[in-house]
Design a protein around this motif. Structure first.
Motif, PDB file in Angstrom:
ATOM      1  N   MET A  38       2.447   5.440 -26.773  1.00 35.93           N
ATOM      2  CA  MET A  38       3.883   5.217 -26.874  1.00 35.93           C
ATOM      3  C   MET A  38       4.479   4.880 -25.511  1.00 35.93           C
ATOM      4  SD  MET A  38       6.327   4.883 -28.968  1.00 35.93           S
ATOM      5  CE  MET A  38       5.393   5.361 -30.389  1.00 35.93           C
ATOM      6  N   LEU A  39       4.017   5.547 -24.461  1.00 33.48           N
ATOM      7  CA  LEU A  39       4.525   5.263 -23.128  1.00 33.48           C
ATOM      8  C   LEU A  39       4.166   3.842 -22.707  1.00 33.48           C
ATOM      9  CD1 LEU A  39       6.011   6.170 -20.610  1.00 33.48           C
ATOM     10  CD2 LEU A  39       3.883   7.235 -19.809  1.00 33.48           C
ATOM     11  N   ILE A  40       2.932   3.434 -22.960  1.00 37.29           N
ATOM     12  CA  ILE A  40       2.513   2.059 -22.643  1.00 37.29           C
ATOM     13  C   ILE A  40       3.360   1.058 -23.410  1.00 37.29           C
ATOM     14  CG2 ILE A  40       0.644   0.382 -22.947  1.00 37.29           C
ATOM     15  CD1 ILE A  40      -1.318   2.717 -22.346  1.00 37.29           C
ATOM     16  N   GLN A  41       3.554   1.308 -24.694  1.00 29.74           N
ATOM     17  CA  GLN A  41       4.337   0.393 -25.538  1.00 29.74           C
ATOM     18  C   GLN A  41       5.771   0.266 -25.030  1.00 29.74           C
ATOM     19  OE1 GLN A  41       4.203   1.291 -29.744  1.00 29.74           O
ATOM     20  NE2 GLN A  41       6.191   0.341 -30.084  1.00 29.74           N
ATOM     21  N   HIS A  42       6.407   1.392 -24.745  1.00 26.05           N
ATOM     22  CA  HIS A  42       7.793   1.355 -24.269  1.00 26.05           C
ATOM     23  C   HIS A  42       7.899   0.686 -22.901  1.00 26.05           C
ATOM     24  CE1 HIS A  42       9.702   3.209 -27.585  1.00 26.05           C
ATOM     25  NE2 HIS A  42       9.330   4.457 -27.335  1.00 26.05           N
ATOM     26  N   LEU A  43       6.962   0.970 -22.018  1.00 20.49           N
ATOM     27  CA  LEU A  43       6.996   0.337 -20.693  1.00 20.49           C
ATOM     28  C   LEU A  43       6.842  -1.175 -20.805  1.00 20.49           C
ATOM     29  CD1 LEU A  43       4.972   2.928 -18.597  1.00 20.49           C
ATOM     30  CD2 LEU A  43       7.380   2.302 -18.262  1.00 20.49           C
ATOM     31  N   ARG A  44       5.947  -1.623 -21.680  1.00 14.77           N
ATOM     32  CA  ARG A  44       5.773  -3.068 -21.880  1.00 14.77           C
ATOM     33  C   ARG A  44       7.044  -3.713 -22.421  1.00 14.77           C
ATOM     34  NH1 ARG A  44      -0.294  -2.981 -24.459  1.00 14.77           N
ATOM     35  NH2 ARG A  44      -1.389  -2.722 -22.478  1.00 14.77           N
ATOM     36  N   GLU A  45       7.656  -3.073 -23.418  1.00 17.02           N
ATOM     37  CA  GLU A  45       8.897  -3.596 -23.980  1.00 17.02           C
ATOM     38  C   GLU A  45      10.006  -3.634 -22.932  1.00 17.02           C
ATOM     39  OE1 GLU A  45       9.784  -1.134 -27.371  1.00 17.02           O
ATOM     40  OE2 GLU A  45       8.054  -1.869 -28.505  1.00 17.02           O
ATOM     41  N   MET A  46      10.088  -2.586 -22.149  1.00 16.32           N
ATOM     42  CA  MET A  46      11.129  -2.520 -21.118  1.00 16.32           C
ATOM     43  C   MET A  46      10.886  -3.543 -20.019  1.00 16.32           C
ATOM     44  SD  MET A  46      11.585   1.609 -21.025  1.00 16.32           S
ATOM     45  CE  MET A  46      13.026   1.680 -19.968  1.00 16.32           C
ATOM     46  N   GLU A  47       9.626  -3.820 -19.735  1.00 18.89           N
ATOM     47  CA  GLU A  47       9.290  -4.861 -18.767  1.00 18.89           C
ATOM     48  C   GLU A  47       9.694  -6.230 -19.317  1.00 18.89           C
ATOM     49  OE1 GLU A  47       5.508  -6.411 -16.067  1.00 18.89           O
ATOM     50  OE2 GLU A  47       5.130  -5.085 -17.779  1.00 18.89           O
ATOM     51  N   GLU A  48       9.399  -6.481 -20.593  1.00 20.21           N
ATOM     52  CA  GLU A  48       9.779  -7.746 -21.232  1.00 20.21           C
ATOM     53  C   GLU A  48      11.295  -7.929 -21.269  1.00 20.21           C
ATOM     54  OE1 GLU A  48       8.028  -8.019 -25.124  1.00 20.21           O
ATOM     55  OE2 GLU A  48       5.996  -7.737 -24.333  1.00 20.21           O
ATOM     56  N   ASP A  49      12.021  -6.823 -21.433  1.00 19.15           N
ATOM     57  CA  ASP A  49      13.488  -6.870 -21.480  1.00 19.15           C
ATOM     58  C   ASP A  49      14.120  -6.936 -20.089  1.00 19.15           C
ATOM     59  OD1 ASP A  49      13.597  -6.828 -24.269  1.00 19.15           O
ATOM     60  OD2 ASP A  49      13.620  -4.640 -24.346  1.00 19.15           O
ATOM     61  N   GLY A  50      13.285  -6.873 -19.049  1.00 16.94           N
ATOM     62  CA  GLY A  50      13.794  -6.984 -17.691  1.00 16.94           C
ATOM     63  C   GLY A  50      14.389  -5.707 -17.128  1.00 16.94           C
ATOM     64  N   LEU A  51      14.041  -4.558 -17.715  1.00 21.77           N
ATOM     65  CA  LEU A  51      14.572  -3.278 -17.255  1.00 21.77           C
ATOM     66  C   LEU A  51      13.659  -2.587 -16.245  1.00 21.77           C
ATOM     67  CD1 LEU A  51      15.692  -1.859 -20.719  1.00 21.77           C
ATOM     68  CD2 LEU A  51      17.077  -3.097 -19.037  1.00 21.77           C
ATOM     69  N   VAL A  52      12.366  -2.844 -16.384  1.00 26.34           N
ATOM     70  CA  VAL A  52      11.359  -2.172 -15.562  1.00 26.34           C
ATOM     71  C   VAL A  52      10.508  -3.220 -14.860  1.00 26.34           C
ATOM     72  CG1 VAL A  52       9.287  -0.718 -15.676  1.00 26.34           C
ATOM     73  CG2 VAL A  52      11.290  -0.121 -17.031  1.00 26.34           C
ATOM     74  N   HIS A  53      10.224  -2.950 -13.594  1.00 29.12           N
ATOM     75  CA  HIS A  53       9.321  -3.805 -12.823  1.00 29.12           C
ATOM     76  C   HIS A  53       7.979  -3.095 -12.731  1.00 29.12           C
ATOM     77  CE1 HIS A  53       7.745  -6.460  -9.790  1.00 29.12           C
ATOM     78  NE2 HIS A  53       7.454  -5.402  -9.049  1.00 29.12           N
ATOM     79  N   ARG A  54       6.920  -3.828 -12.991  1.00 28.45           N
ATOM     80  CA  ARG A  54       5.550  -3.289 -12.929  1.00 28.45           C
ATOM     81  C   ARG A  54       4.843  -3.965 -11.767  1.00 28.45           C
ATOM     82  NH1 ARG A  54       0.460  -4.780 -15.601  1.00 28.45           N
ATOM     83  NH2 ARG A  54      -0.724  -2.876 -15.973  1.00 28.45           N
ATOM     84  N   GLU A  55       4.440  -3.162 -10.804  1.00 29.52           N
ATOM     85  CA  GLU A  55       3.745  -3.675  -9.616  1.00 29.52           C
ATOM     86  C   GLU A  55       2.291  -3.238  -9.678  1.00 29.52           C
ATOM     87  OE1 GLU A  55       3.396  -5.801  -6.192  1.00 29.52           O
ATOM     88  OE2 GLU A  55       5.333  -5.500  -7.167  1.00 29.52           O
TER      89      GLU A  55
END
Length: 112
Positions: A38-55
């Motif tokens: 669930m954490l992976i799924q939400h982080l991916r969605e939030m990254e796609e929505d431009g809310l989270v940056h993944r480095e």
């Protein structure tokens, strides 16, 4: 509402806002009860929505860090008044519940 739908997204926003840059394991420890999936799924969605940056750091072992983008920060600010409302509601309901519990206990004791 789709951007913040889901049990964990607002908590992820809060965690990243409160602590800043976090690695996956730190996020997971900071959100007791969330599954890895669930954490992976939400982080991916939030990254796609431009809310989270993944480095992603290309090193051994691999290192990945998450942080809020400007949009994530602004959404978190917009949600702060909702959080204040919820805190006030919990306080009010808690006080009402305590009054109700005390009245119930007094009535039950008086009946004995």
């Amino acid at each position: 509402m789709d951007v913040v739908s889901g049990k964990w997204k607002s908590l992820i926003l809060w965690e990243l806002h409160h602590y800043g840059i976090r690695r996956f394991g730190e996020l997971r420890r900071g959100l007791p009860g969330v599954s890895e999936k669930m954490l992976i799924q939400h982080l991916r969605e939030m990254e796609e929505d431009g809310l989270v940056h993944r480095e992603v750091y290309r090193e051994v072992p691999p290192k990945v860090e998450y942080s809020l983008t400007e949009q994530g920060v602004s959404l978190n600010a917009a949600l702060s008044s909702l959080g204040a409302w919820g805190t006030e509601r919990m306080r009010r309901i808690g006080a009402e519940k305590a009054s109700f519990d005390a009245a119930t206990t007094t009535t039950t004791t008086a009946r004995r």
